[in-house]
Scaffold this active site. Structure first.
Site, PDB file in Angstrom:
ATOM      1  CB  VAL A  45     -47.957 -11.129  28.784  1.00 34.90           C
ATOM      2  CG1 VAL A  45     -48.270  -9.663  29.085  1.00 34.90           C
ATOM      3  CG2 VAL A  45     -47.508 -11.313  27.332  1.00 34.90           C
ATOM      4  CE  LYS A  46     -44.076 -10.854  36.697  1.00 37.92           C
ATOM      5  NZ  LYS A  46     -42.812 -10.531  37.437  1.00 37.92           N
ATOM      6  CB  ILE A  47     -51.475  -8.540  33.284  1.00 38.52           C
ATOM      7  CG1 ILE A  47     -51.151  -8.982  31.850  1.00 38.52           C
ATOM      8  CG2 ILE A  47     -52.460  -7.385  33.309  1.00 38.52           C
ATOM      9  CD1 ILE A  47     -52.348  -9.581  31.125  1.00 38.52           C
TER      10      ILE A  47
END
Ligand code: G3P
Length: 222
Positions: free
Chosen positions: A82-84
């Site tokens: 997951v990229k945040i």
């Protein structure tokens, strides 16, 4: 060292997969929006196309929304990361997702300080944007080299993933700096397979070999 391809195109991933040089796929909302399939289908198809991580970026900008998206993305493939985005809410969402054991990290990073905060939160990766740093008049390679030195000095396990890498020269400088991981758009990756002197050398060997047959006697039965 890990090399990723920056694309949401399943066909492109399948095309480069056979070269054996790519370890995974990075996407961002702009790349996914350029496809004609849903976000989920895009990530699922990319996950089927490669035996390695597929990076998917959250769309929400509040903590609860990011956490909900992160949990969902995590179920869309065997190795989704997951990229945040690097916002205060993003760091909190990162903390929550990592506490649940979900692979997640911080993206859209432009400073060593932002990268250190991500590593402090046990980010799986942190993604500085080299090309966009240079668009802003900064030395993107120097910033990323400084991040790598800082991570090495502290012994952080967070992967430093250089993104927004647009030229072969930028990629080469990142390799020389020993950056943990680099993601390249397909055209920049393609350029790395080629050198005009290689083409010239091969043409010379072909000319000299002429119409002689292959050293392997009979390839017709292969
Ligand atoms: O995936 C993020 C990043 O690679 C974007 O690159 O060229 O749009 O700055 P670029």
């Amino acid at each position: 060292m890990r090399l990723y391809i920056d694309t949401a195109s399943e066909e492109t991933v399948r095309e480069y997969r056979s070269s054996g040089v790519i370890d995974g796929v990075t996407t961002n909302p702009s790349l996914v929006a350029s496809t004609d399939v849903s976000y989920r289908a895009t990530i699922e198809r990319l996950s089927e196309a490669i035996d390695g991580p597929v990076f998917a970026q959250v769309i929400a900008d509040d903590v609860e929304g990011m956490v909900a998206e992160g949990r969902a993305y995590d179920s869309w493939g065997p190795d989704v990361i997951v990229k945040i985005p690097a916002t205060p809410a993003g760091y909190e969402a990162l903390e929550r997702l990592r506490a649940e054991g979900i692979e997640a990290g911080i993206t859209v990073v432009f400073s060593i300080a932002q990268a250190v905060l991500a590593a402090k939160n046990d980010a799986t990766f942190v993604a500085p944007y080299v090309g966009r740093l240079e668009d802003a008049g900064e030395d993107g390679i120097d910033v990323v080299t400084g991040m790598q030195e800082t991570f090495d000095a502290y012994g952080f396990e967070t992967e430093l993933l250089a993104a927004s890498v647009r030229t072969r020269a930028q990629a080469t400088k990142l390799y020389r700096a020993g950056v943990d991981a680099v993601t390249l758009p397909p055209e920049t990756l393609e350029a790395q397979f080629h050198h005009h002197k290689t083409a010239e050398g091969i043409a010379g060997f072909d000319d000299d070999w002429g119409d002689r047959s292959s050293p392997v006697a009979d390839r017709s039965g292969e």
